[in-house]
Design a protein around this motif. Structure first.
Motif, PDB file in Angstrom:
ATOM      1  N   ARG A 122      26.555 -13.119  -3.299  1.00  0.00           N
ATOM      2  CA  ARG A 122      27.945 -13.550  -3.293  1.00  0.00           C
ATOM      3  C   ARG A 122      28.031 -14.987  -2.810  1.00  0.00           C
ATOM      4  N   THR A 123      28.706 -15.858  -3.574  1.00  0.00           N
ATOM      5  CA  THR A 123      28.876 -17.251  -3.166  1.00  0.00           C
ATOM      6  C   THR A 123      29.934 -17.329  -2.079  1.00  0.00           C
ATOM      7  N   LEU A 124      29.564 -17.897  -0.931  1.00  0.00           N
ATOM      8  CA  LEU A 124      30.501 -18.085   0.173  1.00  0.00           C
ATOM      9  C   LEU A 124      31.139 -19.470   0.126  1.00  0.00           C
ATOM     10  N   TRP A 125      30.359 -20.457  -0.340  1.00  0.00           N
ATOM     11  CA  TRP A 125      30.876 -21.826  -0.406  1.00  0.00           C
ATOM     12  C   TRP A 125      30.070 -22.593  -1.428  1.00  0.00           C
ATOM     13  N   ASN A 126      30.752 -23.412  -2.208  1.00  0.00           N
ATOM     14  CA  ASN A 126      30.076 -24.248  -3.186  1.00  0.00           C
ATOM     15  C   ASN A 126      30.708 -25.633  -3.135  1.00  0.00           C
ATOM     16  N   GLY A 127      30.117 -26.500  -2.302  1.00  0.00           N
ATOM     17  CA  GLY A 127      30.621 -27.860  -2.140  1.00  0.00           C
ATOM     18  C   GLY A 127      29.442 -28.795  -2.015  1.00  0.00           C
ATOM     19  N   PHE A 128      29.382 -29.573  -0.931  1.00  0.00           N
ATOM     20  CA  PHE A 128      28.223 -30.429  -0.675  1.00  0.00           C
ATOM     21  C   PHE A 128      26.969 -29.560  -0.570  1.00  0.00           C
ATOM     22  N   ILE A 129      27.134 -28.355  -0.054  1.00  0.00           N
ATOM     23  CA  ILE A 129      26.059 -27.362  -0.052  1.00  0.00           C
ATOM     24  C   ILE A 129      26.520 -26.138  -0.827  1.00  0.00           C
ATOM     25  N   ASN A 130      25.556 -25.293  -1.209  1.00  0.00           N
ATOM     26  CA  ASN A 130      25.872 -24.010  -1.817  1.00  0.00           C
ATOM     27  C   ASN A 130      25.396 -22.930  -0.857  1.00  0.00           C
ATOM     28  N   VAL A 134      22.067 -17.726   2.782  1.00  0.00           N
ATOM     29  CA  VAL A 134      21.060 -18.669   2.303  1.00  0.00           C
ATOM     30  C   VAL A 134      21.756 -19.939   1.825  1.00  0.00           C
ATOM     31  N   HIS A 135      21.287 -21.066   2.366  1.00  0.00           N
ATOM     32  CA  HIS A 135      21.792 -22.379   1.975  1.00  0.00           C
ATOM     33  C   HIS A 135      20.874 -22.903   0.880  1.00  0.00           C
ATOM     34  N   ASP A 136      21.408 -23.017  -0.336  1.00  0.00           N
ATOM     35  CA  ASP A 136      20.632 -23.537  -1.460  1.00  0.00           C
ATOM     36  C   ASP A 136      20.816 -25.043  -1.504  1.00  0.00           C
ATOM     37  N   HIS A 137      19.799 -25.755  -1.046  1.00  0.00           N
ATOM     38  CA  HIS A 137      19.892 -27.210  -0.925  1.00  0.00           C
ATOM     39  C   HIS A 137      19.204 -27.921  -2.080  1.00  0.00           C
ATOM     40  N   GLY A 138      18.435 -27.205  -2.874  1.00  0.00           N
ATOM     41  CA  GLY A 138      17.707 -27.836  -3.964  1.00  0.00           C
ATOM     42  C   GLY A 138      16.376 -28.391  -3.496  1.00  0.00           C
ATOM     43  N   SER A 193      16.438 -19.897   6.295  1.00  0.00           N
ATOM     44  CA  SER A 193      17.792 -19.864   5.750  1.00  0.00           C
ATOM     45  C   SER A 193      18.053 -20.904   4.657  1.00  0.00           C
ATOM     46  N   ILE A 194      17.095 -21.822   4.411  1.00  0.00           N
ATOM     47  CA  ILE A 194      17.327 -22.906   3.463  1.00  0.00           C
ATOM     48  C   ILE A 194      16.258 -22.864   2.374  1.00  0.00           C
ATOM     49  N   THR A 195      16.685 -23.026   1.113  1.00  0.00           N
ATOM     50  CA  THR A 195      15.751 -22.943  -0.019  1.00  0.00           C
ATOM     51  C   THR A 195      14.922 -24.210  -0.199  1.00  0.00           C
TER      52      THR A 195
END
Length: 198
Positions: free
Chosen positions: A15-23, A45-49, A127-129
């Protein structure tokens, strides 16, 4: 077995909680434990790329080029917020070597002909990809081709620092350099001095 075929794990929900500067996603999963039982876990999970970073080294002058810029999370920890670090940036769909050469130019003003890939590392896998590619770039500090300083339209205000190699190493001990990727690059350089000059 590929990275998504581990039979001990099963994703139940994303489930997406936030999609802005971070996802930021909330993941519900089942994990088979070592005793054979199954546990249901919920993780954010913070998807940072993907990202890349580079140690710019002048073998003739035994200098490294680092940058100082605002890092808000550091400021929120009660420190100045202006962190000394190696140039770095997200790949934005580019190959790591291409991206880091672009970032080095934008941040420092040094043109990199080619970057030597050293290793890849996950920076905060709890917690970060983000997976970061680490590079070495040999430069001549007398041949800076642009002022650097970052991109104003991205809110960057970057100070370029030319530091003697041994002084940069000492800055780890004093805490002046406390950025993980920069410490990793400088320690790689300490262990591989013969490779620095090519």
């Amino acid at each position: 077995m590929t990275k998504h075929e581990d039979q001990r794990l099963r994703i139940i929900d994303r489930r997406t909680l936030w999609n802005g500067f971070i996802n930021l996603e909330q993941i519900t999963l089942e994990q088979m434990m070592s005793d054979g039982s199954t546990a249901r876990l919920v993780r954010e999970v913070h998807d940072h790329g993907r990202a890349a970073t580079i140690l710019l080294f002048d073998p003739e002058r035994q200098m490294v080029v680092l940058v100082r810029q605002l890092r808000l999370p550091v400021f929120l920890q009660g420190e100045s917020g202006y962190l000394i670090e190696a140039p770095a940036g997200l790949l934005d769909g580019e190959a790591p070597e291409v991206a880091i050469c672009r970032e080095a130019m934008e941040e420092t003003g040094y043109h990199i002909e080619s970057a030597l890939h050293l290793f890849d590392a996950y920076m905060s896998p709890g917690s970060i990809t983000e997976r970061t590619s680490f590079f070495l770039g040999r430069i001549d500090t007398s041949k800076k081709v642009a002022p650097g300083g970052g991109l104003a339209h991205e809110g960057e205000d970057i100070e370029v620092l030319e530091i003697p190699f041994e002084e940069a190493i000492a800055m780890i001990r004093t805490g002046e350099v406390c950025d993980a990727k920069t410490i990793m690059l400088l320690q790689w350089a300490m262990l591989n001095r013969a490779a620095l000059s090519g």
